[in-house]
Design a protein around this motif. Structure first.
Motif, short mmCIF file in Angstrom:
data_model
loop_
_atom_site.label_atom_id
_atom_site.label_comp_id
_atom_site.label_asym_id
_atom_site.label_seq_id
_atom_site.Cartn_x
_atom_site.Cartn_y
_atom_site.Cartn_z
N SER A 221 0.82 -1.22 0.00
CA SER A 221 0.00 0.00 0.00
C SER A 221 0.85 1.27 0.00
O SER A 221 0.38 2.35 0.34
CB SER A 221 -0.92 -0.01 1.23
N GLN A 303 -6.75 -2.93 8.07
CA GLN A 303 -7.01 -3.73 6.87
C GLN A 303 -7.84 -4.96 7.22
O GLN A 303 -8.46 -5.57 6.34
CB GLN A 303 -5.69 -4.17 6.21
N GLU A 339 -13.18 -2.27 2.03
CA GLU A 339 -12.54 -2.94 3.18
C GLU A 339 -12.76 -4.45 3.14
O GLU A 339 -11.83 -5.23 3.37
CB GLU A 339 -13.10 -2.37 4.50
N THR A 341 -13.42 -6.39 0.53
CA THR A 341 -12.67 -6.98 -0.59
C THR A 341 -11.19 -7.10 -0.25
O THR A 341 -10.55 -8.13 -0.50
CB THR A 341 -12.84 -6.11 -1.86
N LYS A 342 -10.64 -6.03 0.33
CA LYS A 342 -9.21 -6.04 0.70
C LYS A 342 -8.93 -7.09 1.76
O LYS A 342 -7.93 -7.83 1.68
CB LYS A 342 -8.79 -4.66 1.22
N LYS A 343 -9.79 -7.17 2.75
CA LYS A 343 -9.60 -8.13 3.84
C LYS A 343 -9.59 -9.56 3.30
O LYS A 343 -8.76 -10.38 3.70
CB LYS A 343 -10.72 -7.96 4.88
N ILE A 358 -4.56 -4.42 -4.89
CA ILE A 358 -4.63 -3.76 -3.58
C ILE A 358 -4.44 -2.26 -3.73
O ILE A 358 -5.14 -1.46 -3.11
CB ILE A 358 -3.57 -4.36 -2.61
N LEU A 361 -7.58 -0.73 -5.02
CA LEU A 361 -8.57 -0.60 -3.95
C LEU A 361 -8.23 0.56 -3.02
O LEU A 361 -9.11 1.31 -2.58
CB LEU A 361 -8.65 -1.91 -3.15
N ASN A 362 -6.92 0.73 -2.74
CA ASN A 362 -6.49 1.85 -1.89
C ASN A 362 -6.79 3.19 -2.55
O ASN A 362 -7.22 4.14 -1.88
CB ASN A 362 -4.98 1.74 -1.61
#
Length: 565
Positions: A221, A303, A339, A341-343, A358, A361-362
């Motif tokens: 990230s 995260q 959140e 999806t990232k997790k 990632i 998404l960020n």
């Protein structure tokens, strides 16, 4: 979420006992001061480790422990470059500044300027210090007060007065020695609290997420980019701004700012003072690096755990009661989808090839956060009675503390924040009073007893304490608090440093030239800052260079008083 309920009886006990111990201990052990040397220079018996911790505690205000983790959470580790100039500055001060100050047996840094130049130059440098440090003292009270007020629901005015009052009690009573003694206790509490916070964050990450894995997640990230070698003048934090701008800022702060000079002027000898500053130089950068790592680990924690779209609870409250509530709720739902999806990606076993996804998404989450800030700014513009702050960097770490630490530790971490506020504010009040008493009052009201000047110093400490509380009560949040203090310093520090460098190294330049050059330089620097021409760190280098160049030029133009015939 009702955050006030997070404070239990055990937290109140830990917080109250810690703060009362610091105030009581500092007042008791330093209650007797029979002369000015004892009160302002601590009797010149301070050991090097006390000097080192006191110097560090003076700089490490509550802003450091509230803002720095938030800075790392949002922007990564790059802020550590700001401190790269500190070890260089420590060496220069040890070699040049300390021997001169000790040899002349000065009470303040500005005394030296009168002997080298004249009274008006000494007074100007002292007044520039009083302006910027007086403002900074208010901010060091205001910073923790406004954040604790927002997250705990405490009255802001009451918090400002409580923090200011606690500091005034032992600073008025014991002077420099009280500040030095209490700062040792405060630094122990601060180090202990930050270590506990780090281990608590790591313990609450998923079982398969080790520290190394957490660093990989942060790196994906772009939070682990420590060094920036770019020459982009608009980039606030690069290795060049740190080494050049940072060195000049640190030289000014540690070499000419009385709040720091007073710490090592109390040293038992030149060697003790030098060792204290070297100790600070060696420990400060790793300490800031560690605090930033804590911020990065808080980012990794979130995260895997839900986080608000904006960490400022007062902003969220205003939104909930506004016409933008539905629009904001839609952004919050999109944020929660990101959140989730990232997790899933990270828990499933983060793979290097997933880094691009990632980052996407960020970027999308950052877009949502910016949209939420626009809504908050709209509310702020429409609300003339209450300031609604969209910048939430200063609320990230305190949000984590209050919502994720067990009972007792919340009280300890709050004690860390308030201890840091008290330690830096105490140094500032102590220095403001010393400069006012020695450089302005004693210089114009002479032939009085030692007791008279001790009493005058105590009254000036009380006066500056009241002024600092007043500034805190009318202050308003501005960007990131740790940046605000450095911005205020950068407007004045370069100019004052240039005056001292002229005094040390360019002997033919006299008082009139320096005085006029300093006035011109200060006007130019304020204008450049207001026009936002340069990042604030460069103002230190520019101010220093300008005052030296203008003074040299003026000295060449000013006719000599020597007779030709």
């Amino acid at each position: 979420m009702e955050i006030v309920s997070k404070l239990h009886l055990i937290d109140w006990v830990v917080l109250t006992v810690t703060l009362l111990f610091i105030v009581g201990y500092g007042t008791y052990v330093t209650r007797k001061n029979s002369n000015v040397s004892d009160y302002i220079k601590g009797g010149n018996d301070t050991k090097w480790w006390t000097i080192g911790l006191s110097v560090m505690a003076t700089q490490a205000s509550a802003i450091t422990f509230l803002s720095t983790p938030g800075q790392a959470f949002h922007s990564g580790m790059g802020f550590v470059q700001f401190y790269f100039g500190l070890p260089i500055a420590m060496i220069i001060i040890c070699v040049v500044f300390i021997p001169i100050y000790h040899r002349l047996k000065v009470y303040t840094a500005y005394e030296f300027l009168e002997g080298r130049f004249d009274l008006k130059t000494r007074s100007l440098a002292a007044i520039l210090f009083l302006i910027q440090r007086g403002l900074a003292a208010g901010i060091t009270i205001f910073a923790p007060a406004i954040i604790l007020s927002a997250v705990l629901g405490w009255d802001l005015l009451t918090l400002n007065i409580i923090i200011g009052f606690l500091v005034i009690v032992y600073t008025v009573s014991g002077g420099t020695k009280a500040v030095n003694v209490t700062q040792k206790q405060q630094m122990v509490i601060i180090f202990m609290g930050m270590l506990i916070a780090f281990f608590m964050i790591m313990s609450q990450l998923p079982e398969n997420i080790t520290f190394v894995k957490a660093l990989e997640i942060a790196g994906a990230s772009n939070k682990m980019e420590v060094l920036d070698f770019s020459f982009d003048v608009n980039n606030r934090y690069t290795i060049w701004t740190g080494i050049f701008g940072g060195t000049f800022l640190m030289l000014s702060y540690f070499g000419t700012d009385q709040s720091q000079v007073q710490r090592y002027l109390s040293g038992k000898s030149i060697k003790e003072s030098q060792l204290g500053l070297i100790f600070n130089g060696l420990l400060k950068v790793p300490m800031q690096f560690f605090i930033l790592i804590i911020g990065v680990m808080v980012f990794v924690f979130y995260q895997f755990n839900p986080s608000p779209l904006n960490f400022n609870p007062s902003a969220n409250l205003e939104i909930a009661n506004s016409k933008y509530a539905k629009e904001y709720q839609q952004l919050q739902e999109s944020h929660e989808e990101v959140e989730t999806t990232k997790k899933a990606l990270l828990l499933d076993g983060f793979q290097p090839h997933e880094k691009q996804q990632i980052q996407y998404l960020n970027e999308h989450d950052l877009f949502l956060k910016e949209k939420s800030k626009e809504i908050i700014d709209r509310i702020d513009a429409e609300n003339t009675l209450i300031k609604v702050e969209s910048n939430d960097k200063d609320y990230v770490f305190i949000h984590f503390i209050l919502n994720n630490l067990p009972r007792g530790l919340i009280g300890l971490l709050l004690a860390v924040i308030l201890s840091a506020a008290m330690s830096s504010t105490a140094s500032e009040l102590n220095a403001l009073a010393s400069t006012t008493a020695i450089d302005l009052y004693k210089r114009n009201v002479s032939n009085r007893s030692e007791i008279h000047y001790v009493k005058a110093s105590k009254w000036f400490t009380l006066l500056w304490g009241v002024i600092a509380i007043s500034v805190a009560c009318i202050a308003n949040l501005f960007e990131n608090l740790i940046e605000l203090v450095n911005i205020i310093g950068s407007i004045f520090y370069g100019n004052v440093l240039g005056i001292f460098l002229l005094a040390f190294f360019i002997k033919y330049v006299k008082g009139n030239a320096v005085f006029i050059a300093a006035l011109i330089t200060q006007v130019i620097i304020v204008y450049i800052f207001l026009q936002d021409v340069l990042p604030y760190l460069w103002l230190n280098l520019l101010g220093c260079t300008l005052v030296m160049a203008i003074a040299v030029l003026l000295q060449l133009l000013i006719p000599s008083k020597k007779k030709v015939h």
